[in-house]
Design an enzyme around this catalytic site. Structure first.
Site, PDB file in Angstrom:
ATOM      1  N   GLU A  25       0.380  -1.036   0.071  1.00  0.00           N
ATOM      2  CA  GLU A  25      -0.119   0.112  -0.100  1.00  0.00           C
ATOM      3  C   GLU A  25       1.120   1.052  -0.072  1.00  0.00           C
ATOM      4  O   GLU A  25       1.987   0.859   0.730  1.00  0.00           O
ATOM      5  CB  GLU A  25      -0.905  -0.082   1.328  1.00  0.00           C
ATOM      6  N   ASN A 172     -12.254  -1.243  -0.739  1.00  0.00           N
ATOM      7  CA  ASN A 172     -11.418  -1.846   0.053  1.00  0.00           C
ATOM      8  C   ASN A 172     -12.539  -2.085   1.252  1.00  0.00           C
ATOM      9  O   ASN A 172     -12.495  -0.533   2.259  1.00  0.00           O
ATOM     10  CB  ASN A 172      -9.970  -1.123  -0.096  1.00  0.00           C
ATOM     11  N   GLU A 173     -12.272  -2.424   2.518  1.00  0.00           N
ATOM     12  CA  GLU A 173     -12.772  -2.277   3.361  1.00  0.00           C
ATOM     13  C   GLU A 173     -14.152  -0.994   3.763  1.00  0.00           C
ATOM     14  O   GLU A 173     -14.101   0.132   4.306  1.00  0.00           O
ATOM     15  CB  GLU A 173     -11.958  -1.370   4.717  1.00  0.00           C
ATOM     16  N   TYR A 239      -6.435  -8.858  11.511  1.00  0.00           N
ATOM     17  CA  TYR A 239      -5.034  -9.221  12.098  1.00  0.00           C
ATOM     18  C   TYR A 239      -5.105  -9.360  13.663  1.00  0.00           C
ATOM     19  O   TYR A 239      -5.807  -9.366  14.366  1.00  0.00           O
ATOM     20  CB  TYR A 239      -4.734  -7.338  12.519  1.00  0.00           C
ATOM     21  N   GLU A 296      -5.766  -9.470   3.295  1.00  0.00           N
ATOM     22  CA  GLU A 296      -4.942  -8.276   4.770  1.00  0.00           C
ATOM     23  C   GLU A 296      -5.124  -9.267   6.144  1.00  0.00           C
ATOM     24  O   GLU A 296      -6.476  -9.444   6.530  1.00  0.00           O
ATOM     25  CB  GLU A 296      -5.681  -7.369   4.786  1.00  0.00           C
ATOM     26  N   GLN A 345       2.068  -5.835   5.483  1.00  0.00           N
ATOM     27  CA  GLN A 345       2.149  -4.787   4.079  1.00  0.00           C
ATOM     28  C   GLN A 345       3.921  -6.036   3.770  1.00  0.00           C
ATOM     29  O   GLN A 345       4.998  -5.912   4.778  1.00  0.00           O
ATOM     30  CB  GLN A 345       2.513  -3.960   3.747  1.00  0.00           C
TER      31      GLN A 345
END
Length: 492
Positions: A25, A172-173, A239, A296, A345
């Site tokens: 990103e 995204n999201e 996450y 992610e 990432q």
């Protein structure tokens, strides 16, 4: 003692190589200073792309790279990133530190990077602040092989031949930074936007819808019910955070065993999350046509002291190596549904595989786990039953050992094992059924301290070593697995 049975004649499905994908990103120093240094840099580069980074990532055989975000994607307008560098507009990166984005790394640079890496590009389109026309024209610009305004613009910018683009994410999201949408609203928006994602010149796009945040099962329910037939993949973000996301996620290097244990426990939780989302998807898609794309994942801690809090720069320890191994073992287990995953990432951000500082580069423990596990890419998952003792801490318990096994197209069997206990070794007895093997070799990643990590001053503190703690007799494998270790065995 840990008891393992591997049935080599029972194949559970192909481990899609895209499970070993990456995510880059426009965040902190992932792109600028990570992948991109510019054509005039004294750091060795290929048209501005760091040569040492390309070589390191080619070693991993990374199959797919997601770009340009992340939250950045829903404020990114692709025409800002084409044409002469001096004429590209400067924009404020409002999500990540408020720094100015000069757009020197754009569509051409990204797709050249993917060609250098031998990786499929996975582009995330702008739904939050972009238009359908903008998204459709981007795909035409990249893929159309003919005489059109977008194809001619591409040629004018130095690329006559179109690229192939297989993976495209529609936002995204969208439940958060991508627009704070309700699932019902996004489902309708997805149906509308995805209609105009066209296939040009024989290019076939795999359409990925924005999926849930962690355990938001209602989002999956609504998306599959209302839009499942229009998508090829549904994303999932999860996450591993040992602390409180808003109040303090914990240090990447200064932690005790309680934090180590919480991290392992939270990493293991993705098994339950994938299982429950898969059950919902199965109701609407029993043929498992739609892939679950974990685009992610990784650890998220407090940033390193003295660094920009918007850059999400954190160190990477033996703890992160175990988190990576746990995830791969679980992704393999769910290979019937999980057909892509992208660590967050690649460079200098969150659970990065590479850290850079000026001309210096260091490979993290997580990088080495990717390298040890690459033997499983596109291999057949083998049926594996494991009974492991508990690893207990502060009155709670998790399995001490997790494992996975696969057979490649040459008939080689690989077994990967993770000992989650930072203090105690694990004795493993593994019975191999269905195949006769007489030789075992292995590599190991381990350390003497939980927070052991590689720095620019000591870049090889945590590196793989030859492993001699395994033996095989009469198809029975015995392994002495050191504390906090990741091991990959090869049987021949």
């Amino acid at each position: 003692m840990t008891e393992v049975i591997i049935n080599t004649d029972i194949k559970k499905g192909k481990i899609n190589k895209n499970i070993y994908g990456h995510f880059a990103e426009h965040l902190g120093r992932c792109i600028y200073g990570g992948f991109w240094v510019g054509k005039d840099s004294e750091i060795p580069n290929i048209n501005g792309i760091r040569k040492d980074v390309v070589e390191a990532l080619r070693e991993l055989k990374i199959p797919v790279l997601r770009w340009p975000g992340g939250c950045f994607a829903d404020e990114y307008h692709w025409k800002d990133g084409i044409g002469p560098y001096e004429s590209r507009p400067k924009r404020i990166n409002v999500h990540w530190g408020g720094v100015v984005e000069n757009n020197h790394f754009g569509t051409h640079e990204f797709l050249e990077l993917c060609e250098l890496l031998g990786a499929e590009p996975y582009i995330c389109g702008n739904v939050g602040s972009g238009t359908i026309q903008e998204m459709r024209e981007w795909i035409e610009y990249i893929t159309f092989d003919g005489d059109s305004t977008m194809a001619n613009l591409r040629a004018a910018n130095g690329r006559t031949k179109p690229w192939k683009l297989k993976y495209f994410g529609v936002g995204n999201e969208s439940w958060g930074c991508g627009g704070n949408m309700r699932p019902e609203y996004y489902a309708d928006l997805y149906r509308r936007y995805s209609t105009y994602i066209r296939d040009f010149s024989g290019n076939k796009i795999f359409k990925i819808a924005c999926g849930p945040n962690g355990d938001d099962y209602n989002w999956t329910e609504v998306l599959m019910r209302e839009a499942g037939r229009f998508m090829d993949g549904l994303s999932l973000h999860y996450y591993t955070i040992p602390g409180d996301f808003w109040l303090g996620k914990g240090s990447a290097t200064d932690f005790d065993e309680d934090e180590w244990f919480i991290t392992m426990k939270k990493a293991l939780r993705i098994d339950e999350i994938i299982t429950r989302h898969s059950v919902i998807m199965d109701r609407y898609d029993p043929e498992k046509r739609v892939a679950l794309v974990v685009d992610e994942w990784g650890t998220w801690y407090d940033v390193e002291p003295g660094t920009n809090p918007g850059f999400l720069y954190q160190q990477n320890t033996m703890r992160d190596a175990l988190v990576a191994g746990i995830h791969f073992n679980i992704f393999h287990k769910h290979c019937d549904r999980v057909r892509m995953a992208n660590i967050a990432q690649t460079i200098n951000v969150l659970q990065a595989v590479i850290l850079t500082e000026g001309s210096k580069m260091v490979l993290t423990p997580t990088y080495h786990v990717f390298n040890m596990y690459k033997v499983h890419q596109d291999a057949e998952l083998l049926d594996l039953d494991i009974k492991a003792p508990e690893y207990r801490c502060a009155g709670e318990s998790i399995p001490q050992v997790t494992a996975t096994a696969s057979m490649d197209n040459e008939g080689k069997i690989h077994i990967s094992l993770c000992n989650l206990n930072p203090k105690e070794p694990a004795i493993i007895e593994c019975e191999l059924r269905g195949e006769k093997k007489t030789k075992v070799t292995g590599i190991i990643l381990t350390a003497n301290e939980m927070n052991a990590h590689n720095t620019f001053e000591s870049p090889e503190k945590v590196v793989p070593q030859y492993f001699d703690g395994a033996s095989i007799t009469d198809n029975k494998i015995k392994v002495l697995l050191p504390a906090m270790s990741v091991v990959t065995l090869e049987l021949a």
